[in-house]
Each structure stands twice: as C-alpha cells, then as structure tokens.
Design a protein around this motif. Structure first.
Motif, PDB file in Angstrom:
ATOM      1  N   UNK A  74       0.841  -1.187   0.000  1.00 29.75           N
ATOM      2  CA  UNK A  74       0.000   0.000   0.000  1.00 29.75           C
ATOM      3  C   UNK A  74       0.883   1.246   0.000  1.00 29.75           C
ATOM      4  N   UNK A  75       0.349   2.329  -0.473  1.00 27.13           N
ATOM      5  CA  UNK A  75       1.100   3.583  -0.500  1.00 27.13           C
ATOM      6  C   UNK A  75       1.342   4.034   0.932  1.00 27.13           C
ATOM      7  N   UNK A  76       2.578   4.377   1.234  1.00 26.99           N
ATOM      8  CA  UNK A  76       2.903   4.907   2.551  1.00 26.99           C
ATOM      9  C   UNK A  76       3.948   5.994   2.397  1.00 26.99           C
ATOM     10  N   UNK A  77       4.030   6.839   3.391  1.00 25.34           N
ATOM     11  CA  UNK A  77       4.987   7.934   3.374  1.00 25.34           C
ATOM     12  C   UNK A  77       6.048   7.629   4.427  1.00 25.34           C
ATOM     13  N   UNK A  78       7.250   7.329   3.975  1.00 19.65           N
ATOM     14  CA  UNK A  78       8.330   6.937   4.880  1.00 19.65           C
ATOM     15  C   UNK A  78       9.321   8.052   5.174  1.00 19.65           C
ATOM     16  N   UNK A  82      12.208   7.826   8.045  1.00 21.13           N
ATOM     17  CA  UNK A  82      13.635   7.721   7.735  1.00 21.13           C
ATOM     18  C   UNK A  82      14.464   8.834   8.361  1.00 21.13           C
ATOM     19  N   UNK A  83      13.847   9.937   8.712  1.00 21.22           N
ATOM     20  CA  UNK A  83      14.565  11.037   9.342  1.00 21.22           C
ATOM     21  C   UNK A  83      14.840  10.787  10.834  1.00 21.22           C
ATOM     22  N   UNK A  84      14.128   9.833  11.416  1.00 21.76           N
ATOM     23  CA  UNK A  84      14.291   9.542  12.837  1.00 21.76           C
ATOM     24  C   UNK A  84      15.503   8.649  13.083  1.00 21.76           C
ATOM     25  N   UNK A 166      19.355   1.655  -0.780  1.00 20.60           N
ATOM     26  CA  UNK A 166      17.936   1.454  -1.053  1.00 20.60           C
ATOM     27  C   UNK A 166      17.187   2.784  -0.970  1.00 20.60           C
ATOM     28  N   UNK A 167      17.501   3.583   0.055  1.00 18.62           N
ATOM     29  CA  UNK A 167      16.829   4.872   0.211  1.00 18.62           C
ATOM     30  C   UNK A 167      17.145   5.804  -0.956  1.00 18.62           C
ATOM     31  N   UNK A 168      18.390   5.800  -1.412  1.00 16.68           N
ATOM     32  CA  UNK A 168      18.771   6.648  -2.542  1.00 16.68           C
ATOM     33  C   UNK A 168      18.020   6.230  -3.801  1.00 16.68           C
ATOM     34  N   UNK A 169      17.897   4.930  -4.006  1.00 17.48           N
ATOM     35  CA  UNK A 169      17.170   4.422  -5.171  1.00 17.48           C
ATOM     36  C   UNK A 169      15.688   4.767  -5.075  1.00 17.48           C
ATOM     37  N   UNK A 170      15.134   4.686  -3.864  1.00 15.09           N
ATOM     38  CA  UNK A 170      13.721   4.925  -3.654  1.00 15.09           C
ATOM     39  C   UNK A 170      13.356   6.388  -3.898  1.00 15.09           C
TER      40      UNK A 170
END
Length: 176
Positions: A74-78, A82-84, A166-170
C-alpha cells in the motif's frame, strides 16, 4: 505429498487473496460487458447484472486490499520515518503495528455488525442477502488484523536496518 505439490499449494495459499480478487473482478467485468453488448445490440439489459457487478466489485476490492496490506504494497509515506534515529524508528514501528492491530479489530467489529444485519435486507432482483456482500469487509479486516500481528512479530524478530543505497534508489525520482 510431493515437493512440487507442496510448493504449488504454498504458492496458491500465498496468493489466495489475489485469486479471490481476480475471480470476482473477472465476474464483474464479464457481466458489465455482457450487459453493454445487450443494450447496444438489442436495446435491452438484464436487471441482475448490476447486483452481480456490485458483489464482484466489493469482493475484488477488499480481497486485493488484504493482499496489499499483507505484502506492505500500500502507499505509505516513509520520509519522516527515515529522518528519525534507528531507536525511535523501532519504537514508532511497534506503536504503529499495535495501532493497526487495534484499528483493524475495530473495523472488523463494525464489519460484523454490518454483515450480521445483512440477512434482513436482500438485493432487489436476485434476493441475495446483503450478508454475502458485507462479508467481504469482515474477512478483509479480519485478515488485516492477523497480518498486523504478523508484522508486529516480524518487527521484533527482524528489526529495521537502514540501507542508504535502497533509500537513494527509492527517492531518486522524488522532489526531495
């Protein structure tokens, strides 16, 4: 049982929600298209196709949502997550899983109230009790409550590990 049979059975069970969603979506699509052709060719339609389409739409939607929830598709806002720092992420993840368990159980209860009253009301043409339509959200929220428990357990046994690649790719195509 042979290993191939177990693998095939496991794959079928792993995608059971998608099979249910697909069958009901195809049923919905078929009756709607059939009714359109009847109207176009003969100027008449069949009354019960709307009821079958409604049943198919409800079941395909709720079955697909249960699968999406289980697979976390499902669509989510991470971005805020990720900033925590990692320690707060784990706490937030546990709190979110507990909140989702409670919310899905609450929705399951509401869906039961809706479904249990469905035997009194029937569809106009086919006289199908609305219980069979309202059973879809009951099963979907029940499954999502179970999946929330599984997500909570998985979070304890496999804690989140930050992966910069992974975060950079995302986020490469995002505006961030």
């Amino acid at each position: 049982m042979s290993k191939t049979y177990k693998t095939r059975l496991g794959m079928m069970l792993d995608h059971a929600e998608l099979y249910v969603a697909s069958v009901f979506f195809i049923l919905m699509l078929a009756v709607v298209v059939f009714n359109v052709f009847l109207r176009f060719l003969f100027g008449q339609s069949i009354l019960f196709t709307e009821e079958i389409a409604y049943l198919g739409f409800t079941w395909s939607t709720f079955a697909a949502v249960a699968w999406l929830y289980r697979t976390k598709a499902l669509i989510s806002v991470d971005i805020f997550f990720l900033l925590l720092p990692a320690s707060l992420r784990r706490v937030l993840s546990v709190l979110m899983d507990i909140t989702l368990i409670l919310a899905n159980l609450w929705f399951c209860r509401l869906a039961w109230v809706l479904a249990s009253g469905g035997f009194l009301r029937k569809t106009p043409v086919l006289e199908i009790p609305y219980f069979w339509v309202n059973l879809a959200p009951l099963l979907a929220f029940g499954l999502m409550a179970c999946y929330s428990v599984a997500h909570l357990i998985h979070g304890f046994t496999h804690p989140y590990v930050h992966d910069d690649e992974h975060d950079a790719e995302m986020y490469q195509d995002s505006s961030l």
